[in-house]
Motif scaffolding. Structure first.
Motif, mmCIF file in Angstrom:
data_model
loop_
_atom_site.group_PDB
_atom_site.id
_atom_site.type_symbol
_atom_site.label_atom_id
_atom_site.label_comp_id
_atom_site.label_asym_id
_atom_site.label_seq_id
_atom_site.Cartn_x
_atom_site.Cartn_y
_atom_site.Cartn_z
ATOM 1 N N CYS A 165 0.837 -1.199 0.000
ATOM 2 C CA CYS A 165 0.000 0.000 0.000
ATOM 3 C C CYS A 165 0.870 1.246 0.000
ATOM 4 C CB CYS A 165 -0.907 0.009 1.226
ATOM 5 S SG CYS A 165 -1.894 1.531 1.410
ATOM 6 N N LYS A 166 0.478 2.195 -0.827
ATOM 7 C CA LYS A 166 1.097 3.519 -0.828
ATOM 8 C C LYS A 166 0.008 4.526 -0.474
ATOM 9 C CE LYS A 166 3.176 6.954 -3.929
ATOM 10 N NZ LYS A 166 4.051 7.522 -2.901
ATOM 11 N N PRO A 167 0.103 5.168 0.689
ATOM 12 C CA PRO A 167 -0.945 6.119 1.080
ATOM 13 C C PRO A 167 -0.839 7.420 0.298
ATOM 14 C CG PRO A 167 0.822 6.153 2.685
ATOM 15 C CD PRO A 167 1.157 5.067 1.694
ATOM 16 N N ILE A 168 -1.847 8.247 0.454
ATOM 17 C CA ILE A 168 -1.828 9.567 -0.159
ATOM 18 C C ILE A 168 -0.741 10.401 0.523
ATOM 19 C CG2 ILE A 168 -3.144 11.714 -0.442
ATOM 20 C CD1 ILE A 168 -5.666 9.957 -0.696
ATOM 21 N N SER A 169 0.025 11.099 -0.278
ATOM 22 C CA SER A 169 1.113 11.901 0.248
ATOM 23 C C SER A 169 0.607 12.911 1.278
ATOM 24 C CB SER A 169 1.805 12.636 -0.904
ATOM 25 O OG SER A 169 2.828 13.470 -0.418
ATOM 26 N N GLY A 170 1.278 12.965 2.412
ATOM 27 C CA GLY A 170 0.881 13.902 3.451
ATOM 28 C C GLY A 170 -0.056 13.320 4.496
ATOM 29 N N HIS A 171 -0.638 12.168 4.191
ATOM 30 C CA HIS A 171 -1.516 11.526 5.172
ATOM 31 C C HIS A 171 -0.669 10.813 6.214
ATOM 32 C CE1 HIS A 171 -5.522 11.310 2.727
ATOM 33 N NE2 HIS A 171 -5.011 12.522 2.808
ATOM 34 N N ASP A 172 -1.032 11.046 7.489
ATOM 35 C CA ASP A 172 -0.218 10.478 8.560
ATOM 36 C C ASP A 172 -0.853 9.270 9.240
ATOM 37 O OD1 ASP A 172 -0.911 13.131 11.016
ATOM 38 O OD2 ASP A 172 -2.194 12.079 9.588
ATOM 39 N N TYR A 173 -2.063 8.901 8.801
ATOM 40 C CA TYR A 173 -2.695 7.693 9.317
ATOM 41 C C TYR A 173 -2.880 6.706 8.174
ATOM 42 C CZ TYR A 173 -3.801 9.806 13.832
ATOM 43 O OH TYR A 173 -3.714 10.374 15.079
ATOM 44 N N LEU A 174 -2.579 5.455 8.469
ATOM 45 C CA LEU A 174 -2.782 4.410 7.477
ATOM 46 C C LEU A 174 -3.497 3.248 8.146
ATOM 47 C CD1 LEU A 174 -0.574 3.177 4.666
ATOM 48 C CD2 LEU A 174 -1.388 1.472 6.300
ATOM 49 N N PHE A 175 -4.500 2.701 7.440
ATOM 50 C CA PHE A 175 -5.351 1.642 7.980
ATOM 51 C C PHE A 175 -5.347 0.447 7.028
ATOM 52 C CE2 PHE A 175 -7.422 4.501 11.025
ATOM 53 C CZ PHE A 175 -7.240 5.736 10.430
ATOM 54 N N TRP A 176 -5.378 -0.730 7.609
ATOM 55 C CA TRP A 176 -5.590 -1.953 6.841
ATOM 56 C C TRP A 176 -6.925 -2.562 7.273
ATOM 57 C CZ3 TRP A 176 -3.150 -3.766 2.675
ATOM 58 C CH2 TRP A 176 -1.835 -3.356 2.419
#
Lengths: 112, 113
Positions: free
Chosen positions: B23-34
Motif C-alpha cells: 500500500c502507498k498512502p496519499i502523500s501527506g496523510h499520517d494515518y494508514l489503515f488496513w
C-alpha cells in the motif's frame, strides 16, 4: 468500544422511490458519522457525513439525519436511480479517536 | 494525486504460501489503515499506523498476520502461512489527522486455494 448496528441488510426499491437506511450507535461520545458507498468491485467512497452539532445535512438527493438522544442516524436517498445501486456503510467515530466503527452495510438495489 | 495505491489487485495463492500486500498512502496523510472485507464479517479493521508507528493491532486475527510501515509512503501486510479462510478483499486507507475522511485504496482480492 463503539458498536454500530445497521438496518436493513438488503433494500430493494423501484426507480424514483425513496430509500432509507438506519444505523444505531452505542457510544454517546461519538461525534462524527460518515456514510460510504461501495459499488460492486470498487472501493468504499465517502458520500456524506454529519457531525454531532447538527441534526440534518443534505446534498442534492441524499440527506443524513442524526438523533443524538436516541443515538441513531439515517441516510435518505430520494428519487432513486439505478446508479444508486451499491452497498452503503454507516460509521461512527468518537471524539479524540481517529477510528470509525463501521456498520455491516446495506445492499441497495434500485430496479429500473 | 493518484489516491491510495494498492498492489497487487488480485492474488491467487495456495495454502501455506506467504502473501504480501502493498500500500502507498496519499502523500501527506499520517494515518494508514488496513481493513479486511468479507461477506460474513463485513469491513474489519486489522491495524492502523500513525506516523509510521503501529498504534492498534488488536484486529489482526492471528500471529500469521503482520504489518509494517517502514516509511511514510509504504506499508505491507503479510500473511504467512496463508489459509483458505484468509480469502477476502483487503483494503488500505489513509487520512490526515486534520480531516475526517478516510480514503480507501482499490483493494486486493486475495484467494487462497
Amino acid at each position: 468500544g463503539e458498536n454500530v448496528e445497521q438496518h436493513p441488510s438488503t433494500l430493494s426499491v423501484q426507480e424514483g422511490d425513496s430509500a432509507v437506511i438506519k444505523c444505531t450507535y452505542s457510544d454517546s461520545a461519538s461525534n462524527y458519522f460518515p456514510w460510504y458507498k461501495q459499488e460492486l468491485g470498487k472501493r468504499p467512497q465517502l458520500i456524506i457525513d454529519i457531525r454531532s452539532n447538527v441534526g440534518e445535512k443534505k446534498d442534492q438527493r441524499i440527506a443524513v439525519t442524526l438523533n443524538k438522544t436516541a443515538k441513531h442516524f439515517s441516510l435518505h436517498i430520494t428519487e432513486t436511480q439505478p446508479e444508486d445501486s451499491a452497498v452503503y456503510f454507516c460509521a461512527a467515530r468518537t471524539g479524540g479517536s481517529y477510528i470509525p466503527t463501521f456498520g455491516r452495510g446495506t445492499s441497495l438495489i434500485v430496479h429500473p | 494525486d493518484a489516491g491510495v495505491i494498492q498492489s497487487p489487485r488480485h492474488e491467487v495463492t495456495e495454502m501455506g504460501q506467504e502473501v504480501t500486500l502493498r500500500c502507498k498512502p496519499i502523500s501527506g496523510h499520517d494515518y494508514l489503515f488496513w481493513y479486511r472485507q468479507t461477506m460474513m464479517r463485513g469491513l474489519e479493521l486489522l491495524i492502523y499506523f500513525n506516523n509510521n508507528v503501529p498504534i492498534d493491532d488488536s484486529g489482526m486475527p492471528e500471529d500469521r498476520f503482520s504489518a509494517k510501515m517502514p516509511n511514510a509512503s509504504f506499508s505491507t501486510l503479510k500473511i504467512q502461512p496463508s489459509e483458505p479462510r484468509d480469502s477476502a478483499v483487503y483494503f488500505c486507507a489513509s487520512r490526515t489527522g486534520l480531516y475526517n475522511e478516510q480514503f480507501f485504496g482499490p483493494g486486493t482480492r486475495l484467494t487462497v486455494l
